[in-house]
Design a protein around this motif. Structure first.
Motif, PDB file in Angstrom:
ATOM      1  N   UNK A 125       6.463  -9.284   4.149  1.00 56.69           N
ATOM      2  CA  UNK A 125       5.814  -7.974   4.070  1.00 56.69           C
ATOM      3  C   UNK A 125       6.531  -7.122   3.024  1.00 56.69           C
ATOM      4  N   UNK A 126       5.927  -7.033   1.851  1.00 55.01           N
ATOM      5  CA  UNK A 126       6.482  -6.307   0.715  1.00 55.01           C
ATOM      6  C   UNK A 126       5.534  -5.185   0.314  1.00 55.01           C
ATOM      7  N   UNK A 127       6.013  -4.303  -0.567  1.00 55.37           N
ATOM      8  CA  UNK A 127       5.186  -3.228  -1.093  1.00 55.37           C
ATOM      9  C   UNK A 127       4.626  -3.608  -2.453  1.00 55.37           C
ATOM     10  N   UNK A 128       3.405  -3.150  -2.708  1.00 55.15           N
ATOM     11  CA  UNK A 128       2.696  -3.398  -3.964  1.00 55.15           C
ATOM     12  C   UNK A 128       2.072  -2.088  -4.431  1.00 55.15           C
ATOM     13  N   UNK A 129       1.901  -1.975  -5.740  1.00 59.48           N
ATOM     14  CA  UNK A 129       1.183  -0.851  -6.337  1.00 59.48           C
ATOM     15  C   UNK A 129       0.020  -1.430  -7.118  1.00 59.48           C
ATOM     16  N   UNK A 130      -1.117  -0.736  -7.060  1.00 62.27           N
ATOM     17  CA  UNK A 130      -2.283  -1.158  -7.844  1.00 62.27           C
ATOM     18  C   UNK A 130      -3.065   0.074  -8.283  1.00 62.27           C
ATOM     19  N   UNK A 131      -3.934  -0.137  -9.266  1.00 63.79           N
ATOM     20  CA  UNK A 131      -4.852   0.915  -9.655  1.00 63.79           C
ATOM     21  C   UNK A 131      -5.798   1.172  -8.485  1.00 63.79           C
ATOM     22  N   UNK A 132      -6.378   2.347  -8.418  1.00 60.00           N
ATOM     23  CA  UNK A 132      -7.256   2.707  -7.307  1.00 60.00           C
ATOM     24  C   UNK A 132      -8.495   1.818  -7.221  1.00 60.00           C
ATOM     25  N   UNK A 133      -8.863   1.180  -8.311  1.00 62.80           N
ATOM     26  CA  UNK A 133     -10.012   0.267  -8.293  1.00 62.80           C
ATOM     27  C   UNK A 133      -9.637  -1.154  -7.877  1.00 62.80           C
ATOM     28  N   UNK A 134      -8.357  -1.362  -7.510  1.00 63.79           N
ATOM     29  CA  UNK A 134      -7.900  -2.676  -7.056  1.00 63.79           C
ATOM     30  C   UNK A 134      -7.342  -3.564  -8.153  1.00 63.79           C
ATOM     31  N   UNK A 135      -7.349  -3.102  -9.385  1.00 64.50           N
ATOM     32  CA  UNK A 135      -6.842  -3.900 -10.500  1.00 64.50           C
ATOM     33  C   UNK A 135      -5.354  -3.646 -10.724  1.00 64.50           C
ATOM     34  N   UNK A 136      -4.724  -4.537 -11.487  1.00 62.34           N
ATOM     35  CA  UNK A 136      -3.324  -4.412 -11.905  1.00 62.34           C
ATOM     36  C   UNK A 136      -2.357  -4.321 -10.728  1.00 62.34           C
ATOM     37  N   UNK A 137      -2.471  -5.244  -9.785  1.00 58.61           N
ATOM     38  CA  UNK A 137      -1.572  -5.281  -8.634  1.00 58.61           C
ATOM     39  C   UNK A 137      -0.190  -5.734  -9.091  1.00 58.61           C
TER      40      UNK A 137
END
Length: 183
Positions: A24-36
């Motif tokens: 269980x890690x943290x991820x960041x992505x664009x609001x449209x789900x791209x660039x995770x």
């Protein structure tokens, strides 16, 4: 598991917890789900409950890296650098951190779990993330948990069983920044 997400202030990014790589890690992505992009890399532990700082440069979160299920608070830059522990007492559980507008303070929930036979009393606390100086905000005999600020930061809302009611109720109060000593 993809959950525990929150937006940055302008709504362009989402930070969330996922087990897509096993832990269980943290991820960041664009609001449209791209660039995770993976933000944390702490194997064999839980990292969750993330929130962006108001200026969007940092993420505050909870993790049980020191001892399973003993949540501590951590801070990390949105590019994955500069990670640091804000709490380090593995006899306490710290969770539900939420930013104040100045990007220097947080409100959060904590309780002493030293006595395994006693019911812990969760209360709200205030912390300066630069000095790690803290101050207890609530003092009720029931649990005070999950604090959030109103958009103008003039009010704080939290969930509480402070009056013995079940199920817990929502409470809201005017918020005044605590005056802290010079520790």
């Amino acid at each position: 598991y993809d959950a525990e997400g929150s937006y940055n202030a302008d709504g362009s990014k989402i930070v969330f917890c996922s087990n897509r790589d096993g832990d269980l890690q943290l991820y960041i992505m664009d609001a449209d789900g791209k660039n995770v992009k993976k933000l944390t890399n702490a194997p064999k532990c839980y990292n969750g409950g993330p929130f962006f700082s108001p200026d969007g440069t940092k993420v505050i979160f909870r993790s049980d890296r020191k001892e399973k299920d003993r949540l501590q608070l951590y801070l990390i830059n949105v590019d994955g650098t500069g990670e640091k522990a804000l709490t380090e007492n593995d006899k306490w559980i710290y969770w539900a951190p939420y930013w104040y507008k100045d990007n220097k303070h947080i409100i959060y929930t904590a309780a002493d779990h030293t006595d395994e036979t006693a019911r812990p009393n969760y209360d709200l606390y205030w912390m300066n993330i630069e000095t790690k100086q803290t101050q207890r905000i609530t003092h009720a005999p029931g649990s005070d948990v999950l604090p959030v600020f109103s958009p103008d930061y003039k009010k704080v809302m939290w969930t509480s069983s402070r009056d013995g009611r079940s199920p817990p109720q929502l409470y809201i109060a005017d918020f005044t920044v605590p005056k802290m000593g010079s520790k």
